[in-house]
Design a protein around this motif. Structure first.
Motif: not given
Length: 944
Positions: A140-148, A150-155, A178-185, A189-191
């Motif tokens: 579900x993109x509505x769950x994975x996108x918020x997780x990404x 948080x991982x990008x901003x406060x990891x 596709x938009x979820x994979x773009x968020x993963x890309x 960077x912060x990772x």
């Protein structure tokens, strides 16, 4: 009874499980809309309501009800985003809501967590590792996108390390959106920055996303643009062919802008890229309608291709279109900004747009005016500095206050650059500074003060002009009421006292320094005024005594003339042997100066300000000493050889005889710190030592013997009456510094405002004055100056002067991420290295085989021949036979080499096409052979 009832209800609620208070909170809880309406309609303002709302949210967020906690977090997130409130205290409550199955609750929890956690306070994040991993694996993109998010901003480094595999699987998952994979890309960077060791796993995926047909190209280009522009660009040189392919095949303007930014950094490291990029960039400038993309091309051409005539001329033509866009101020600003990137060698391009640049100074947009001013000042040279500065000074008179001071500041900075290297005539520059001070919007008093004093210390030839300008400032009583001119008046007073020997009328300067309106000046400036009076009195009395001695010595022909030669040399140092000065400084004029000093400084001897009081007492002490000697007040000239007077004169002249010079900026650094001296950077210990009660309420310390009491006003009535009579007497003698006593029609008897513009100037005249700048060339031309440039004392030349040319490429930082990227990407050239290594090994092996074959044939021939044949045999036939065999072997060798080279070229092409696939396989397998061999070139020739 009511209290008993309430306690009974509370006890029953608590005994029933404690749900009643939370139920009440949920029933009467404000929603986000209610809170916003309450904030906008708060009678006492928003700040008065925020504290009550925060207290309400703190109570609601502790509820075990998910709905109540959700609304509380929602309101807290809004307040934190709008009013920048700290919500780190709610981090645990946000984690509690992460486990909710409601998507709206989960999104709010993730948003609140991203605002609650900071890089320095992520202790609670390990509690959310399992939940974040579960949401990342959700389809579900509505769950994975918020997780990404948080991982990008406060990891944190630990969280990034634990979730890197899940992020990789999401990045390469074909089932994810596709938009979820773009968020993963983007999240990679912060990772990567938190865990540089993960570059071995992430970089192959990111390089694979650089394909023009990849749906992740936009995110990957943004990642590499950020990595290249914010760190060391050298590790990314092996990816230049991939970037070049994107530049040729991609049609997305924003992706092309990022690629051009990357190449702007790589060209400096690899100049061979220029010949591959000139044609694509020129094509983009010709065909692209996107002005943002064209501007990025202009930036690359101006900064990296100054020698490419075709590309440079095309870029200049595009800049002309930008500057001439009357209907779009954004394009005009970009055109001026692009011209500012040009160096002195390309000033002809600025010259072609001279008229448009000058007209931009009158643009209503302040950004365009500022850019045009900066561009004009960058093109100021020795041959045009006088005309351009004078025209800009006149234009500043009719500009708004802010831009007027920007013009003045630009002139001050440009002309004082590198020890006034552009100024050939310092008399002109000093008069220009005086003209600046007359500007009605002048607010650069501190810088003008510094330059006036600095020129006096460094340029001896300018001191006479400095004295003239200082006199003009000091005799104008209207300037004393302008607080922005106090620093300039301080510099004028210091100059008039330090270089009084260049003045034609010291008496006039003393009267100006002691005029009554100096009471409007602040205490530090008044202290400088009094010290200048001290120096002038010393000079006048010294000159008065020594001139008589010199005149007597010229008429005396006895043997004692040699003893007077020393005094004659002292007179020549003052350069005041003119007849006018001799007639001016007489005994009567000296008495007049001393009486004027007593009148003006006696009230200041009891001033509350220490600096003013001390200097006033010093001057009064000198006056008392001179008044105690009656001989010099008579017409008799024999007193000039009196030993007592001569000794006083010698001591007075010795106090100010040493000429002051500029001090090196590094003088204090060269002083060695004594052993045993402990210097602390922080002086917070003083608060403990002094305490709050020991600090005086006023910084002013009085050494006056008067006793201040509650009826002090009555005690000061008599001195006030006396000072009024003295002021009336002073007004009679110095009418120059007073306005007529008759009041005007409005009943005002005030001094006119300083620097008032008497004549209003029309906008048409302003435009005409600006057009005069178009007649001035912005190209440096060598002209012969009318007079030689005076010597400027330089103590710090070449030590820490700011560079005029700014580098487009930053110095590499050498961080851990750059090192990890270098270890991975530089191994991607192993394919080409292996090809070259195989070619060299095969060639060496063939040469060795040929050499061994020839040696074997020679040995067989030697063994089979008879001794007689070896001695007498036909050597020529053997040579011819060997020569023919060598030719045949060479023909065969060339054919074999040609076939092998063709095969190697084809293999090189195939290795280039499949380079990314091989890179991925070799990196993932951890091939140890990658570590062998040395890297000689960043980009191999066959790739270029």
């Amino acid at each position: 009874m009511a209290a008993d009832a309430s306690s009974t209800v509370g006890s029953s609620a608590s005994s029933s499980g404690g749900f009643a208070p939370f139920l009440v909170d949920s029933l009467f809880q404000r929603s986000l809309d209610d809170m916003i309406k309450a904030l906008r309609s708060a009678p006492g303002g928003e700040s008065s309501l925020i504290h009550r709302l925060l207290a309400e949210i703190r109570r609601e967020i502790r509820s075990t009800d998910s709905d109540t906690k959700f609304f509380a977090l929602q309101k807290l997130t809004y307040l934190s985003s709008i009013y920048f409130l700290d919500m780190s205290w709610a981090a645990f409550h946000a984690l509690e809501l992460l486990a909710s199955s409601v998507p709206a609750f989960k999104r709010t929890a993730y948003l609140s967590a991203s605002l609650s956690f900071h890089p320095s306070s992520t202790d609670l994040l390990p509690l959310a590792t399992h939940q974040i991993r579960k949401d990342l694996q959700s389809p579900n993109p509505s769950l994975s996108s918020p997780a990404l998010h948080l991982l990008a901003l406060s990891s944190s480094p630990d969280l990034a390390l634990h979730l890197s595999n899940d992020l990789l699987s999401l990045l390469s998952s074909p089932r994810a959106a596709v938009h979820v994979r773009c968020r993963a890309v983007i999240t990679s960077l912060p990772v990567l920055r938190l865990t540089p060791d993960s570059a071995r796993a992430f970089l192959p995926k990111l390089v694979e996303a650089l394909s023009p047909s990849s749906p992740l190209l936009s995110a990957a280009a943004g990642i590499f643009c950020e990595l290249v522009c914010s760190g060391d660009p050298r590790p990314y040189l092996p990816l230049a062919p991939d970037f070049h392919q994107v530049l040729l095949e991609c049609r997305n303007n924003w992706i092309l802008i990022k690629i051009l930014k990357i190449f702007a950094r790589l060209i400096v490291l690899e100049p061979r890229l220029k010949r591959k990029l000139v044609d694509p960039i020129c094509e983009l400038m010709r065909r692209s309608p996107a002005k943002s993309l064209v501007f990025e091309c202009l930036r690359v051409v101006f900064c990296s291709f100054p020698d490419e005539e075709t590309a440079f001329q095309l870029a200049v033509d595009k800049v002309k279109e930008f500057v001439a866009a009357d209907d779009d101020p954004n394009l005009r600003f970009l055109g001026l900004h692009a011209l500012a990137m040009l160096g002195p060698g390309q000033s002809w391009a600025v010259e072609e747009n001279r008229e448009a640049i000058v007209k931009s100074l009158a643009d209503p947009d302040p950004n365009i005016r500022h850019e045009a001013l900066r561009l004009i000042m960058n093109m100021v040279f020795e041959n045009n500095v006088v005309e351009i500065s004078s025209l800009l000074i006149n234009y500043a008179l009719r500009s708004d206050p802010e831009f007027s001071n920007e013009i003045l500041d630009a002139i001050l900075v440009t002309c004082s650059r590198n020890f006034y290297e552009l100024v050939l005539d310092f008399d002109w520059y000093v008069s220009l500074l005086a003209e600046m001070v007359r500007n009605p919007h002048f607010m650069k008093g501190e810088e003008v003060e510094r330059q006036l004093i600095d020129i006096g210390l460094r340029v001896k030839e300018a001191r006479s002009e400095l004295i003239r300008v200082a006199r003009v400032f000091l005799i104008d009583p209207a300037l004393l009421g302008n607080q922005f001119l106090h620093r300039v008046l301080s510099a004028a007073a210091w100059i008039s006292g330090e270089y009084i020997q260049f003045s034609r009328n010291p008496l006039e300067i003393v009267e100006a320094l002691l005029q009554p309106r100096t009471s409007l000046l602040p205490s530090p400036v008044r202290a400088v005024y009094i010290q200048a009076v001290f120096k002038i009195v010393t000079f006048c009395f010294n000159f008065f005594v020594n001139v008589g001695v010199v005149s007597d010595s010229k008429c005396n022909t006895d043997e004692n003339t040699g003893a007077e030669s020393e005094d004659s040399s002292d007179v020549t140092t003052f350069k005041m042997e003119s007849l006018e000065m001799k007639e001016l400084l007489t005994s009567k004029s000296i008495i007049y100066i001393l009486n004027l000093i007593v009148t003006a400084l006696v009230p200041l001897s009891e001033c509350d300000e220490v600096e003013v009081q001390e200097r006033a007492c010093n001057v009064l002490g000198l006056v008392l000493l001179l008044n105690g000697i009656e001989e010099w007040k008579t017409d008799d000239v024999d007193w000039r050889i009196d030993g007592k007077i001569r000794e006083i004169v010698r001591v007075m002249s010795a106090a100010f005889s040493e000429e002051l010079g500029p001090v090196s900026m590094h003088a204090q650094k060269r002083v060695l710190v004594p052993e045993g001296l402990e210097l602390k950077e922080n002086l917070s210990d003083l608060d403990v030592i002094l305490g709050n009660n020991d600090v005086p309420s006023s910084l002013s310390i009085s050494f006056s013997s008067r006793i201040h009491s509650h009826n002090e006003d009555k005690e000061e009535s008599e001195p006030a009456t006396e000072s009024t009579s003295l002021l009336a007497e002073h007004r009679k003698q110095h009418g120059l510094y007073y306005l007529p006593t008759d009041k005007d029609e409005n009943g005002s008897n005030e001094y006119p405002r300083a620097n008032d513009v008497t004549n209003s100037v029309s906008s048409e005249k302003t435009t005409n004055d600006l057009l005069k700048l178009t007649d001035q060339s912005l190209i440096s031309r060598s002209t012969k100056p009318a007079k030689p440039r005076p010597t400027v004392v330089k103590l710090d030349e070449g030590v820490d002067l700011p560079s005029s040319s700014s580098k487009y490429v930053k110095e590499p930082t050498g961080d851990q991420l750059s090192g990890a990227v270098r270890d991975v990407l530089f191994r991607s050239d192993e394919t080409s290295q292996t090809i070259q290594k195989t070619l060299s090994e095969n060639y060496t092996q063939r040469r060795a085989n040929e050499t061994s074959t020839i040696s074997n044939v020679d040995s067989l021939l030697k063994d089979n021949s008879s001794p007689h044949e070896r001695e007498i045999g036909s050597s020529s036939s053997r040579k011819n036979k060997h020569h023919s065999q060598g030719k045949e072997r060479n023909r065969k060798t060339r054919k074999n080499e040609t076939k092998e080279e063709k095969g190697n070229r084809s293999s090189a092409r195939s290795s280039h096409h499949h380079g990314r696939h091989k890179l991925k396989q070799r990196v993932e397998s951890g091939d140890p052979s990658l570590d062998k061999g040395t890297q000689t070139q960043a980009i191999q020739d066959f790739l270029l």
